[in-house]
Scaffold this active site. Structure first.
Site, PDB file in Angstrom:
ATOM      1  N   GLU A 114     -95.752  31.909  48.739  1.00  0.00           N
ATOM      2  CA  GLU A 114     -95.847  32.019  47.280  1.00  0.00           C
ATOM      3  C   GLU A 114     -95.233  33.303  46.731  1.00  0.00           C
ATOM      4  O   GLU A 114     -95.938  34.180  46.222  1.00  0.00           O
ATOM      5  CB  GLU A 114     -97.311  31.919  46.829  1.00  0.00           C
ATOM      6  CG  GLU A 114     -97.970  30.610  47.159  1.00  0.00           C
ATOM      7  CD  GLU A 114     -99.420  30.552  46.672  1.00  0.00           C
ATOM      8  OE1 GLU A 114     -99.918  31.550  46.132  1.00  0.00           O
ATOM      9  OE2 GLU A 114    -100.051  29.491  46.825  1.00  0.00           O
TER      10      GLU A 114
ATOM     11  N   GLU B  84    -100.786  24.324  51.483  1.00  0.00           N
ATOM     12  CA  GLU B  84    -102.115  24.660  50.934  1.00  0.00           C
ATOM     13  C   GLU B  84    -102.471  23.694  49.821  1.00  0.00           C
ATOM     14  O   GLU B  84    -101.629  23.367  48.981  1.00  0.00           O
ATOM     15  CB  GLU B  84    -102.165  26.065  50.318  1.00  0.00           C
ATOM     16  CG  GLU B  84    -102.221  27.214  51.261  1.00  0.00           C
ATOM     17  CD  GLU B  84    -102.263  28.555  50.517  1.00  0.00           C
ATOM     18  OE1 GLU B  84    -102.847  28.634  49.423  1.00  0.00           O
ATOM     19  OE2 GLU B  84    -101.688  29.511  51.063  1.00  0.00           O
TER      20      GLU B  84
HETATM   21  C1  GBH Z   1    -103.138  30.545  46.933  1.00  0.00           C
HETATM   22  O1  GBH Z   1    -102.927  31.163  45.733  1.00  0.00           O
HETATM   23  C2  GBH Z   1    -103.016  31.579  48.002  1.00  0.00           C
HETATM   24  O2  GBH Z   1    -101.909  31.344  48.846  1.00  0.00           O
HETATM   25  C3  GBH Z   1    -104.247  31.762  48.799  1.00  0.00           C
HETATM   26  O3  GBH Z   1    -104.179  32.946  49.508  1.00  0.00           O
HETATM   27  C4  GBH Z   1    -105.430  31.677  47.875  1.00  0.00           C
HETATM   28  O4  GBH Z   1    -106.614  32.014  48.539  1.00  0.00           O
HETATM   29  C5  GBH Z   1    -105.503  30.272  47.365  1.00  0.00           C
HETATM   30  O5  GBH Z   1    -104.305  29.827  46.846  1.00  0.00           O
HETATM   31  C6  GBH Z   1    -106.601  30.032  46.356  1.00  0.00           C
HETATM   32  O6  GBH Z   1    -106.375  30.740  45.166  1.00  0.00           O
HETATM   33  O7  GBH Z   1    -106.288  32.690  36.649  1.00  0.00           O
HETATM   34  O8  GBH Z   1    -106.815  30.432  37.325  1.00  0.00           O
HETATM   35  O9  GBH Z   1    -104.861  31.496  38.169  1.00  0.00           O
HETATM   36  C7  GBH Z   1    -102.874  30.340  44.626  1.00  0.00           C
HETATM   37  C8  GBH Z   1    -102.794  31.181  43.409  1.00  0.00           C
HETATM   38  C9  GBH Z   1    -103.848  33.060  42.566  1.00  0.00           C
HETATM   39  C10 GBH Z   1    -104.716  30.865  42.144  1.00  0.00           C
HETATM   40  C11 GBH Z   1    -105.048  33.624  41.857  1.00  0.00           C
HETATM   41  C12 GBH Z   1    -105.911  31.491  41.522  1.00  0.00           C
HETATM   42  C13 GBH Z   1    -106.535  33.269  40.042  1.00  0.00           C
HETATM   43  C14 GBH Z   1    -107.189  32.325  39.052  1.00  0.00           C
HETATM   44  N1  GBH Z   1    -104.081  31.750  43.094  1.00  0.00           N
HETATM   45  N2  GBH Z   1    -105.497  32.694  40.857  1.00  0.00           N
HETATM   46  S1  GBH Z   1    -106.208  31.692  37.751  1.00  0.00           S
END
Ligand code: GBH
Length: 473
Positions: A172, A367
């Site tokens: 990502e 994922e």
């Molecule tokens: C992935 O990120 C990552 O690769 C992984 O490490 C992570 O644990 C997983 O997915 C779950 O998040 O404001 O609603 O966007 C995906 C991107 C970045 C999504 C942080 C959630 C924060 C909430 N993620 N994001 S939001």
């Protein structure tokens, strides 16, 4: 169980990789052991106020010490494939120089431990934990970081490349670049679009350099990059909403897809970020320009598969965001802890799009998953029926895409176990396995048993050795 395992339109080819995924900083802990150097996530998470409850990955799931029993549990749950990431600063503490022998030893044991248990490892070289020393030299906004990553990839190929067939360069780049440098919610925590766009380009260049370095040393391995791809829907049929949707697609999806699979940045992306120095191909660039001649050839060198992470289905409307750009919201927010929707057709749409518009390479869903506030009930069980519903829908959508002719070769549930969810700390539980952080006890949730049974029911071995359907917890 009376409920069907998956939709009847879902098919999965023999050899389909059923798996789970994790990332180093989210599970390992042991941040000061084995010669590991600090990464930007150590620095960021130790700054007060950056994460929920000021949580950090110092201990996380203590997987560094518990990897053998964790792999035992994975094998007991019948999970055939495991996507994990390497900590760059465990392997190369300052991001330059020779590899740290203790780090190499740890990962050789871990990968051999997978193989010994019949689990096929899929390895990611970079899941956001840049060595702090490289950050101090400018981090991803600095071009030289891409070359450091290429060197690291070559050293890893030599040291570990015999232990896995599938290698993912970068997880990502969208999050690493924009959440880290524009939104400020992830390490290194900047809020500067110019830095974010530079980071984006250098992460892509790093992918290309790593692919070349790895391929030279391990010609037999299969290589690719994993992008997070959201499904974007206009909030209405108005031209303004359609334009806003195209804009978000250009700056969140296409900025990473077009360079890798088409060899140039899309015009819509250049229109948005030309002001930060982004050009389509770097043709005619001068020294010091962001995109250099030849960069796109490096970035678009053919890989062997395309990794797709998918979580969000967004509704885009033209109303100005805080900085005057279009805004978006999640489609039909469901009661997951992130407010994410349960709309599996979005994953099918994303896979279909990538195959139709970008690449005929095999796709892997590297994922997909969902977070809830899971808890242990008085019987010692973790009941997560909403996660089972979610997984049933999304895995069915993958199988339906396959039925329609999309070449999907694997699906990795995020995540094997609850872990450090970055800025969200330990508040968000994505695991199939519950982690009681106080005692480091692992408790498979009902979804873990459901996934075990689903894998068995959709793998060739199931025809001769049927398993009992439904959760057994
Ligand atoms: C992935 O990120 C990552 O690769 C992984 O490490 C992570 O644990 C997983 O997915 C779950 O998040 O404001 O609603 O966007 C995906 C991107 C970045 C999504 C942080 C959630 C924060 C909430 N993620 N994001 S939001």
């Amino acid at each position: 169980s009376p409920r069907p395992q998956l939709s009847s339109d879902a098919t999965f080819p023999a050899g389909f990789a059923w798996g789970v995924a994790t990332a180093a900083y989210q599970i390992e802990g042991a941040v000061n052991e084995g010669g590991r150097g600090p990464s930007i996530w150590d620095t960021f998470s130790h700054q007060p106020g950056t994460t929920i409850n000021d949580d950090n990955g110092d201990i996380a799931c203590d997987h560094y010490h518990r990897w053998e029993s964790d792999l035992d549990l994975m094998a007991e749950l019948g999970i055939p494939s495991y996507r994990l990431s390497l900590s760059w600063s465990r392997l190369q503490p300052t991001g330059t120089g020779p590899l740290n022998p203790e780090g190499v030893h740890f990962y050789r044991d871990l990968l051999a431990g997978c193989i010994a248990r019949g689990i096929t490892p899929y390895v990611t070289l970079y899941h956001w934990d840049l060595p702090q020393a490289l950050q101090d030299d400018g981090g991803w906004p600095a071009r030289q970081t891409a070359y450091r990553f290429g060197d690291y990839a070559g050293l890893v190929a030599d040291a570990l490349g015999d232990l896995a067939e599938h290698w993912i360069t970068i997880n990502e780049p969208m999050c690493a670049a924009f959440l880290g440098h524009s939104w400020g919610m992830q390490a290194p925590g900047f809020k500067d679009d110019r830095l974010a766009v530079a980071a984006a380009h250098h992460l892509l260049l790093a992918h290309g350099l790593a692919l070349a370095a790895f391929r030279t040393r391990r010609p037999g391995t299969k290589l690719g990059i994993t992008n997070i791809i959201g499904n974007l829907n206009p909030a209405s049929g108005s031209q303004a909403d359609l334009d806003a949707t195209e804009y978000w697609d250009a700056v969140s999806n296409r900025i990473f897809l077009d360079p890798v699979y088409r060899g140039r940045y899309a015009d819509a992306t250049v229109a948005a970020y030309g002001k930060y120095g982004l050009t389509a191909t770097g043709e005619g660039a001068g020294a010091g320009d962001l995109v250099q001649p030849g960069d796109l050839d490096i970035i678009s060198a053919p890989g062997d598969f395309a990794g797709v992470n998918h979580y969000t289905n967004m509704l885009v409307s033209a109303g100005p965001g805080t900085d005057g750009t279009p805004s978006w919201t999640h489609v039909q927010p469901a009661p997951s802890s992130f407010g994410w929707s349960n709309t599996p057709e979005a994953l099918k749409a994303v896979l279909t799009r990538v195959a139709a518009e970008y690449t005929q390479l095999p796709l892997y869903v590297t994922e997909n998953g969902v977070t809830f506030h899971d808890y242990v009930d008085p019987n010692g069980e973790v009941r997560d029926p909403r996660r089972i519903d979610y997984l049933r829908g999304y895995i069915s959508a993958v199988g339906e895409a396959i039925t329609d002719g999309v070449d999907v070769r694997g699906y990795f549930a995020w995540s094997f176990m609850d872990n450090f969810e970055w800025a969200e700390g330990y508040d968000k539980r994505f695991g199939l396995v519950y982690v009681d952080y106080g005692t480091q006890t692992r408790i498979p949730k009902q979804s873990a048993y459901w996934y075990r049974d689903t894998i068995a029911a959709h793998s060739p071995a199931a025809k001769t050795a049927p398993v009992t359907a439904g959760a057994t917890a």
